[in-house]
Design a protein around this motif. Structure first.
Motif, PDB file in Angstrom:
ATOM      1  N   ARG A 122       0.710  -0.985   0.056  1.00 46.30           N
ATOM      2  CA  ARG A 122       0.037  -0.037   0.070  1.00 46.30           C
ATOM      3  C   ARG A 122       1.028   1.177  -0.119  1.00 46.30           C
ATOM      4  O   ARG A 122       1.796   1.531   0.878  1.00 46.30           O
ATOM      5  CB  ARG A 122      -0.912   0.136   1.114  1.00 46.30           C
ATOM      6  N   LEU A 123       0.670   2.317  -0.870  1.00 50.35           N
ATOM      7  CA  LEU A 123       1.431   3.140  -0.875  1.00 50.35           C
ATOM      8  C   LEU A 123       0.481   4.540  -1.366  1.00 50.35           C
ATOM      9  O   LEU A 123      -0.404   4.176  -2.291  1.00 50.35           O
ATOM     10  CB  LEU A 123       2.791   3.283  -1.637  1.00 50.35           C
ATOM     11  N   ALA A 124       0.946   5.706  -1.012  1.00 47.37           N
ATOM     12  CA  ALA A 124       0.311   7.124  -1.489  1.00 47.37           C
ATOM     13  C   ALA A 124       0.541   7.097  -2.925  1.00 47.37           C
ATOM     14  O   ALA A 124       1.630   6.992  -3.190  1.00 47.37           O
ATOM     15  CB  ALA A 124       0.556   8.010  -0.638  1.00 47.37           C
ATOM     16  N   GLN A 125      -0.650   7.481  -3.558  1.00 52.36           N
ATOM     17  CA  GLN A 125      -0.457   7.727  -4.878  1.00 52.36           C
ATOM     18  C   GLN A 125       0.720   8.679  -5.303  1.00 52.36           C
ATOM     19  O   GLN A 125       1.406   8.442  -6.218  1.00 52.36           O
ATOM     20  CB  GLN A 125      -1.779   8.202  -5.720  1.00 52.36           C
ATOM     21  N   GLN A 126       0.773   9.639  -4.612  1.00 52.02           N
ATOM     22  CA  GLN A 126       1.767  10.732  -4.780  1.00 52.02           C
ATOM     23  C   GLN A 126       3.233  10.134  -4.611  1.00 52.02           C
ATOM     24  O   GLN A 126       4.049  10.978  -5.135  1.00 52.02           O
ATOM     25  CB  GLN A 126       1.582  12.104  -4.114  1.00 52.02           C
ATOM     26  N   ARG A 127       3.565   9.122  -4.119  1.00 56.85           N
ATOM     27  CA  ARG A 127       4.641   8.424  -3.850  1.00 56.85           C
ATOM     28  C   ARG A 127       5.251   7.642  -5.099  1.00 56.85           C
ATOM     29  O   ARG A 127       6.302   7.203  -4.958  1.00 56.85           O
ATOM     30  CB  ARG A 127       4.675   7.796  -2.713  1.00 56.85           C
ATOM     31  N   LEU A 128       4.402   7.324  -5.805  1.00 54.49           N
ATOM     32  CA  LEU A 128       4.643   6.550  -7.083  1.00 54.49           C
ATOM     33  C   LEU A 128       6.003   6.911  -7.885  1.00 54.49           C
ATOM     34  O   LEU A 128       6.857   5.898  -8.304  1.00 54.49           O
ATOM     35  CB  LEU A 128       3.639   6.408  -8.124  1.00 54.49           C
ATOM     36  N   ARG A 129       6.406   8.121  -8.078  1.00 45.96           N
ATOM     37  CA  ARG A 129       7.400   8.529  -8.678  1.00 45.96           C
ATOM     38  C   ARG A 129       8.888   8.846  -7.663  1.00 45.96           C
ATOM     39  O   ARG A 129       9.702   9.266  -8.198  1.00 45.96           O
ATOM     40  CB  ARG A 129       7.208   9.850  -9.525  1.00 45.96           C
ATOM     41  N   ASP A 130       8.647   8.360  -6.376  1.00 41.46           N
ATOM     42  CA  ASP A 130       9.458   8.562  -5.481  1.00 41.46           C
ATOM     43  C   ASP A 130      10.573   7.415  -5.458  1.00 41.46           C
ATOM     44  O   ASP A 130      11.062   7.044  -4.500  1.00 41.46           O
ATOM     45  CB  ASP A 130       9.012   8.970  -4.127  1.00 41.46           C
ATOM     46  N   ALA A 131      10.549   6.573  -6.279  1.00 42.92           N
ATOM     47  CA  ALA A 131      11.360   5.069  -6.185  1.00 42.92           C
ATOM     48  C   ALA A 131      11.180   4.484  -5.013  1.00 42.92           C
ATOM     49  O   ALA A 131      11.832   3.948  -4.302  1.00 42.92           O
ATOM     50  CB  ALA A 131      12.724   5.503  -6.237  1.00 42.92           C
ATOM     51  N   PRO A 132       9.701   4.149  -4.881  1.00 42.18           N
ATOM     52  CA  PRO A 132       9.182   3.253  -3.676  1.00 42.18           C
ATOM     53  C   PRO A 132       9.770   1.833  -3.923  1.00 42.18           C
ATOM     54  O   PRO A 132      10.077   1.343  -4.809  1.00 42.18           O
ATOM     55  CB  PRO A 132       7.752   3.208  -3.843  1.00 42.18           C
TER      56      PRO A 132
END
Length: 147
Positions: free
Chosen positions: A17-27
């Motif tokens: 589970r991750l916040a959509q705005q974190r998709l481009r933060d190399a999760p």
């Protein structure tokens, strides 16, 4: 703040589970700590296909191909380039129809290469025939609301 989304790890298949705005933060995966996005298509078998299509909140683009298919071989590097362009907004999978005939039968794949786009576990569009990376990316974006 947007609702969290589910992203299946391409390494260990854990659902993150991750916040959509974190998709481009190399999760990275919470289970195996590997990158959730590598910019490469993922080769899958039947079980992994089902998990990635059913559990990813991201749209999933699948390339149904076979090793003996000339157009499939020509399209493979373009599909990889499209993965680099489309991730992390879209997960890209590859299904070898020779090794996983149950999947090609389940989705009535009549010609290869065929790409199929899934969202929320259901197929929303499909296109047969080889395409270049730009064509693949444009086709996907045309199928998805909000680009």
């Amino acid at each position: 703040m947007s609702d969290p989304i589910h992203v299946v790890c391409p390494q260990c298949d854990a659902v993150n589970r991750l916040a959509q705005q974190r998709l481009r933060d190399a999760p990275v995966c919470g289970k195996c700590a590997q990158a959730l996005f590598a910019g490469q298509p993922l080769e899958v078998d039947s079980a992994r296909f089902t998990k990635h299509v059913a559990r990813n909140d991201l749209p999933v683009l699948v390339d149904f191909w076979a090793p003996w298919c000339g157009p499939c071989k020509m399209m493979a590097p373009h599909f990889a380039q499209a993965a680099a362009q489309l991730e992390p907004a879209v997960r890209l999978l590859k299904v070898d129809t020779e090794r996983h005939q149950e999947l090609s039968a389940r989705f009535a794949i009549r010609s290869i290469p065929t790409i199929a786009l899934f969202r929320g576990g259901s197929e929303i569009a499909r296109q047969a025939g080889a395409m270049d990376a730009r064509g693949i990316a444009a086709w996907v974006q045309a199928q998805l609301p909000h680009g």
